[in-house]
Each structure stands twice: as structure tokens, then as C-alpha cells.
Design a protein around this motif. Sequence first.
Motif, PDB file in Angstrom:
ATOM      1  N   TRP A  82       0.913  -1.163   0.082  1.00  0.00           N
ATOM      2  CA  TRP A  82       0.047   0.016  -0.035  1.00  0.00           C
ATOM      3  C   TRP A  82       0.899   1.091  -0.008  1.00  0.00           C
ATOM      4  N   HIS A  83       1.914   1.332   0.642  1.00  0.00           N
ATOM      5  CA  HIS A  83       2.980   2.373   0.765  1.00  0.00           C
ATOM      6  C   HIS A  83       3.519   3.183  -0.631  1.00  0.00           C
ATOM      7  N   GLU A  84       3.459   1.916  -1.275  1.00  0.00           N
ATOM      8  CA  GLU A  84       3.803   2.315  -2.878  1.00  0.00           C
ATOM      9  C   GLU A  84       2.658   3.100  -3.527  1.00  0.00           C
ATOM     10  N   MET A  85       1.494   2.687  -3.142  1.00  0.00           N
ATOM     11  CA  MET A  85       0.312   3.333  -3.848  1.00  0.00           C
ATOM     12  C   MET A  85       0.305   5.034  -3.792  1.00  0.00           C
ATOM     13  N   VAL A  86       0.922   5.572  -2.635  1.00  0.00           N
ATOM     14  CA  VAL A  86       0.921   6.971  -2.166  1.00  0.00           C
ATOM     15  C   VAL A  86       2.162   7.435  -2.299  1.00  0.00           C
ATOM     16  N   PRO A  87       2.767   7.708  -3.510  1.00  0.00           N
ATOM     17  CA  PRO A  87       4.154   7.789  -3.589  1.00  0.00           C
ATOM     18  C   PRO A  87       4.765   9.299  -3.285  1.00  0.00           C
ATOM     19  N   HIS A  88       3.729  10.198  -3.511  1.00  0.00           N
ATOM     20  CA  HIS A  88       4.106  11.647  -3.026  1.00  0.00           C
ATOM     21  C   HIS A  88       2.819  12.662  -2.884  1.00  0.00           C
TER      22      HIS A  88
END
Length: 204
Positions: A82-88
Amino acid sequence: MTMNIQHIVFDIGKVLIHYDPNIPFSRIIPDEAERRWFFLNVCTHEWNLEQDRGREWAVAEAELIGKYPERAHQIRAFRQHWHEMVPHAYDESVSIMESLIEQGHDVTMLTNFAADTFRQARMLFPFLNKPRGVTVSGEVFLIKPDKAIYDLHARNFNLAPEKTLFIDDSAANVDGAREAGWSAVQFTDAARLRADLARYGFEV
């Protein structure tokens, strides 16, 4: 109109931070057609929304794995990555929010978010701790655009609905806020948000 607003409420996903599940899944399921099928039939938007409503990930995963046992690894990967889905963050939007806070305006947040991923988001994006507070759907077991979550937020943060302005990327959520008696604008980009805020008397 311009002088009535005393409370500004921000949505988070696609207003302050970017969200796209395709980012990790373009690696996990490289074939575009298969990945599209997976999101339409397995880890669907509706399935993910139930975690925003408060369903535990373990329950959600077990339900899908029972239907698609051959997809167990991919199903579990949704939460694991999931953390990769919110990159910036959207830096300009964050700057607007921080400017409003620095000017002394009352700013809170109202978000459809799973409880555990929101805790993770707060660590990834410390600016989420700057507003006066937040209502997280997964913590209160209500979800936008249900009028009840707007009413709950207003009660908990002592907001007068007629003096509250809501900012959300979803037209349905904007309509939900209006049904609760709030003013609301749909977010598309920072320039439009600045113009919308200016109409209400806020210069950022």
C-alpha cells in the motif's frame, strides 16, 4: 458569502496525497489486461472501500482468497504494498493548507481511509498532523458521502455547518457535504482551489 466561512475541511486522498494502486501492481501483474481484470473483479474499488468503512484487512483478504485462492499472493499484496500506492504529496495543495493554518484559520480533515493505513500515512506525510484534527472513516465506521459522517465531524470539532467549507476530489462527496449543510468545492488542481478559496475570501 465570503465572510461566512470559519472552518475549512480538507479531504486527503487525491487532494493532499497521490493515490494509485497501479503503481505496485504494474510490477505484481505486468499484463495490463489482466491487471485491469483483477481490479474490476478481485481487489475492486468497492472491496477496498469496505476497509475504509472499518473492515479489518485480514477479514477482507480471507473473503477474497476464499473466492480466488489462486490469487492469494496478489490479494495480500494490496495491503503489503500500500505504501507504494501513495508515492508523493501534492505539494501545492499542502502549501495551501499550511498557509491557511499559518494565517490562523480553522482547518480539519475528513477522509475515507482505512484506520491502519492512515496511521502509516501520518508517518509518511507529517503535514497530516498539522490541522486541528481529522475524522477517519475507518475509525468511526462511517463513510463519505453518508451524511452521518459529515454530521459527526461537525459535532466532534464544533463546526457550524453553514460556516464550513469542504474540499474533496469526488463529486459525490462534495454533494454529500452540501446535503449536510456545508459549502463545498470539488478539487481538480491547486490553481482551481486557490480561485475557489478566493471566492470565499481566503488568499493563499
